[in-house]
Design an enzyme around this catalytic site. Structure first.
Site, PDB file in Angstrom:
ATOM      1  N   GLU A 154      -4.491   3.662   6.106  1.00  0.00           N
ATOM      2  CA  GLU A 154      -4.299   3.416   4.674  1.00  0.00           C
ATOM      3  C   GLU A 154      -4.970   4.554   3.893  1.00  0.00           C
ATOM      4  O   GLU A 154      -4.518   4.975   2.835  1.00  0.00           O
ATOM      5  CB  GLU A 154      -4.930   2.065   4.321  1.00  0.00           C
TER       6      GLU A 154
ATOM      7  N   SER B 134     -10.720  -0.620   3.691  1.00  0.00           N
ATOM      8  CA  SER B 134      -9.873  -0.798   4.883  1.00  0.00           C
ATOM      9  C   SER B 134      -9.331   0.554   5.325  1.00  0.00           C
ATOM     10  O   SER B 134      -8.687   1.243   4.535  1.00  0.00           O
ATOM     11  CB  SER B 134      -8.690  -1.707   4.569  1.00  0.00           C
TER      12      SER B 134
ATOM     13  N   ARG C 299       0.830  -1.226   0.000  1.00  0.00           N
ATOM     14  CA  ARG C 299       0.000   0.000   0.000  1.00  0.00           C
ATOM     15  C   ARG C 299       0.855   1.263   0.000  1.00  0.00           C
ATOM     16  O   ARG C 299       0.506   2.269   0.620  1.00  0.00           O
ATOM     17  CB  ARG C 299      -0.966   0.026   1.198  1.00  0.00           C
TER      18      ARG C 299
HETATM   19  C1  LIG Z   1     -15.499  -0.620  -0.514  1.00  0.00           C
HETATM   20  C2  LIG Z   1     -14.045  -0.335  -0.794  1.00  0.00           C
HETATM   21  C3  LIG Z   1     -13.181  -1.393  -1.001  1.00  0.00           C
HETATM   22  C4  LIG Z   1     -11.818  -1.139  -1.249  1.00  0.00           C
HETATM   23  N1  LIG Z   1     -10.986  -2.213  -1.467  1.00  0.00           N
HETATM   24  C5  LIG Z   1      -9.672  -2.015  -1.711  1.00  0.00           C
HETATM   25  C6  LIG Z   1      -8.801  -3.115  -1.953  1.00  0.00           C
HETATM   26  O1  LIG Z   1      -9.213  -4.274  -1.949  1.00  0.00           O
HETATM   27  N2  LIG Z   1      -7.499  -2.860  -2.189  1.00  0.00           N
HETATM   28  C7  LIG Z   1      -7.008  -1.588  -2.219  1.00  0.00           C
HETATM   29  O2  LIG Z   1      -5.798  -1.431  -2.454  1.00  0.00           O
HETATM   30  N3  LIG Z   1      -7.817  -0.518  -2.017  1.00  0.00           N
HETATM   31  C8  LIG Z   1      -9.128  -0.702  -1.761  1.00  0.00           C
HETATM   32  N4  LIG Z   1      -9.954   0.381  -1.539  1.00  0.00           N
HETATM   33  C9  LIG Z   1      -9.393   1.737  -1.528  1.00  0.00           C
HETATM   34  C10 LIG Z   1      -9.548   2.505  -2.873  1.00  0.00           C
HETATM   35  O3  LIG Z   1     -10.554   1.958  -3.655  1.00  0.00           O
HETATM   36  C11 LIG Z   1      -8.236   2.508  -3.675  1.00  0.00           C
HETATM   37  O4  LIG Z   1      -7.180   3.051  -2.916  1.00  0.00           O
HETATM   38  C12 LIG Z   1      -8.374   3.312  -4.976  1.00  0.00           C
HETATM   39  O5  LIG Z   1      -7.207   3.155  -5.745  1.00  0.00           O
HETATM   40  C13 LIG Z   1      -8.621   4.805  -4.735  1.00  0.00           C
HETATM   41  O6  LIG Z   1      -8.940   5.386  -5.974  1.00  0.00           O
HETATM   42  P1  LIG Z   1      -9.660   6.806  -6.079  1.00  0.00           P
HETATM   43  O7  LIG Z   1      -9.637   7.206  -7.496  1.00  0.00           O
HETATM   44  O8  LIG Z   1     -10.985   6.739  -5.420  1.00  0.00           O
HETATM   45  O9  LIG Z   1      -8.649   7.694  -5.239  1.00  0.00           O
HETATM   46  P2  LIG Z   1      -8.994   8.996  -4.373  1.00  0.00           P
HETATM   47  O10 LIG Z   1      -9.623   8.574  -3.086  1.00  0.00           O
HETATM   48  O11 LIG Z   1      -9.695   9.997  -5.183  1.00  0.00           O
HETATM   49  O12 LIG Z   1      -7.515   9.498  -4.069  1.00  0.00           O
HETATM   50  C14 LIG Z   1      -6.639   8.743  -3.246  1.00  0.00           C
HETATM   51  C15 LIG Z   1      -5.274   9.462  -3.181  1.00  0.00           C
HETATM   52  O13 LIG Z   1      -4.656   9.449  -4.464  1.00  0.00           O
HETATM   53  C16 LIG Z   1      -4.453  10.776  -4.943  1.00  0.00           C
HETATM   54  N5  LIG Z   1      -4.734  10.719  -6.384  1.00  0.00           N
HETATM   55  C17 LIG Z   1      -5.859  10.262  -6.977  1.00  0.00           C
HETATM   56  N6  LIG Z   1      -5.720  10.296  -8.312  1.00  0.00           N
HETATM   57  C18 LIG Z   1      -4.490  10.802  -8.568  1.00  0.00           C
HETATM   58  C19 LIG Z   1      -3.774  11.099  -9.768  1.00  0.00           C
HETATM   59  N7  LIG Z   1      -4.297  10.888 -10.980  1.00  0.00           N
HETATM   60  N8  LIG Z   1      -2.530  11.639  -9.662  1.00  0.00           N
HETATM   61  C20 LIG Z   1      -1.985  11.863  -8.437  1.00  0.00           C
HETATM   62  N9  LIG Z   1      -2.612  11.617  -7.279  1.00  0.00           N
HETATM   63  C21 LIG Z   1      -3.854  11.078  -7.344  1.00  0.00           C
HETATM   64  C22 LIG Z   1      -5.402  11.646  -4.161  1.00  0.00           C
HETATM   65  O14 LIG Z   1      -4.951  12.987  -4.079  1.00  0.00           O
HETATM   66  C23 LIG Z   1      -5.391  10.944  -2.816  1.00  0.00           C
HETATM   67  O15 LIG Z   1      -4.252  11.296  -2.079  1.00  0.00           O
HETATM   68  C24 LIG Z   1     -11.325   0.171  -1.284  1.00  0.00           C
HETATM   69  C25 LIG Z   1     -12.212   1.244  -1.088  1.00  0.00           C
HETATM   70  C26 LIG Z   1     -13.566   1.005  -0.842  1.00  0.00           C
HETATM   71  C27 LIG Z   1     -14.511   2.149  -0.655  1.00  0.00           C
END
Ligand SMILES: Cc1cc2nc3c(=O)[nH]c(=O)nc-3n(C[C@H](O)[C@H](O)[C@H](O)COP(=O)(O)OP(=O)(O)OC[C@H]3O[C@@H](n4cnc5c(N)ncnc54)[C@H](O)[C@@H]3O)c2cc1C
Length: 339
Positions: free
Chosen positions: A335, A239, A164
């Site tokens: 995380e 998580s 992570r």
């Molecule tokens: C129900 C649920 C289940 C999940 N299961 C998992 C799992 O199994 N495994 C796992 O690893 N994660 C899991 N996650 C966490 C999440 O889905 C991941 O971390 C996902 O990659 C986040 O993507 P996002 O676009 O929503 O990021 P955001 O929440 O929008 O951003 C997360 C971070 O990344 C930065 N960011 C986003 N896009 C960019 C970009 N293009 N350039 C630079 N920085 C950027 C943001 O500024 C922030 O700091 C889960 C979440 C939920 C709600």
């Protein structure tokens, strides 16, 4: 493309938390991105890149510019008999990409089915599930330096992926906008990873004799749907904490005191302990504090039942960290990105 003012971020984060962005811009093309990066608002304000908001806890209004990423596009950039190199724009939906690959019989990311969010955020924390992390298939990551506008291509090694973790969450935090990623995927002889007992159980129940990307993906979607709260129904960010790692000596002493403590192998000869077990054993599972709490089936998932506040969820997270530290002498690290 407009830069809007005073936009409520509630529809843009899976915790469903209300927080006002002083400025807000949606980018749908590289020219939108260039336009925003050249603006005075961009130059004079703190910037937050927003993907699907599924790994974020908003604890305050954001007195700067939020850039909502909607860059789209999936293209084959190279191909051999055995592999395909796929360049994917960072605003694509991650699960949509997994479904696209399953459909086209391209192997490598099927175990990462149903993870919410965008493609661009996936390398940020090296998303992982069911024995696979995205680093396994990453060829490179293309990113724009926010300060200079320079484009840099990071090789997989330069991304410094860990559990992570990546360089984008550490020393280059908030410095780059990830614009696309390139993945190497298999066209044939797929390397299936079905080592998790739960996957094998579902495949057996479904009488799957020959493994396919679709069968593995479907099994994982089924398991995830039965285990994790749907953020459309209950606000959450998956998580909340990482699973902590301890060394062998620490673990032996812990096991003596708490014989039922579960464990699994971590990186660098360390031993990982499920954070959910630690939290549950401090009595937090299912705890509700007004409209927020700890999910009743998943101690690792903090939830907003509706109308909750980000700062109260962060307070709850810190209380959990404190009680785990007191009882087990273990530090839990978030995380989720706390804003
Ligand atoms: C129900 C649920 C289940 C999940 N299961 C998992 C799992 O199994 N495994 C796992 O690893 N994660 C899991 N996650 C966490 C999440 O889905 C991941 O971390 C996902 O990659 C986040 O993507 P996002 O676009 O929503 O990021 P955001 O929440 O929008 O951003 C997360 C971070 O990344 C930065 N960011 C986003 N896009 C960019 C970009 N293009 N350039 C630079 N920085 C950027 C943001 O500024 C922030 O700091 C889960 C979440 C939920 C709600």
């Amino acid at each position: 493309m407009d830069i809007q003012e005073n936009v409520d971020l509630l529809p843009f984060n899976t915790f469903h938390l209300s927080a006002t962005a002083r400025y807000f811009a949606v980018i749908r093309s590289i020219s939108d991105a260039q336009h925003v990066f050249a603006s005075e608002v961009f130059k004079k304000n703190e910037v937050l890149i927003l993907g699907g908001g599924s790994n974020m806890l908003l604890t305050r209004d954001f007195n700067g510019l939020v850039i909502k990423n909607e860059l789209k596009g999936i293209n084959i950039v190279d191909e051999s008999d055995a592999n395909v190199m796929l360049k994917v724009q960072s605003g694509e939906n991650w699960h949509g990409l997994v479904m696209h690959c399953v459909e086209k019989d391209l192997g490598g990311i099927e175990n990462l089915s149903l993870i919410p969010g965008t493609v661009g955020a996936a390398p940020m924390q090296n998303i992982g599930a069911y024995g696979v992390e995205i680093e396994k298939v990453i060829h490179n990551v293309e990113a724009i330096e926010l300060k200079t506008g320079h484009v840099r291509v990071f090789s997989k090694e330069e991304c410094l992926f860990g559990y992570r973790e990546s360089i984008f969450k550490q020393e280059l935090k908030n410095q780059y906008f990830i614009s696309s990623i390139t993945l190497t995927l298999t066209k044939k002889d797929h390397q299936f990873n079905v080592s998790y007992g739960a996957i094998q159980d579902v495949l057996r129940e479904r009488n799957v004799e020959k493994l396919t990307l679709r069968a593995v993906s479907d099994a994982i979607i089924f398991i995830r749907k039965s285990k994790l709260p749907d953020p459309d129904l209950i606000g959450n960010a998956g998580s909340f904490f990482k699973n902590p790692s301890v060394d062998f000596h620490f673990f032996s002493a812990l096991k003596e005191k708490f014989p039922t403590v579960p464990s699994f192998p971590g990186e660098k000869n360390l031993i990982k302990i499920p954070a959910a077990w630690l939290i549950e054993n401090c009595g937090w599972k299912g705890k509700t504090l007004e409209n927020i709490g700890v999910h009743k089936h998943q101690a690792l998932v903090l939830v907003n039942y509706g109308g909750g506040e980000g700062k109260k969820i962060w307070q709850l997270a810190q209380d959990i960290q404190r009680s785990v530290k007191e009882k087990f002498h273990i530090d839990l690290h978030a995380e989720v990105n706390v804003i």
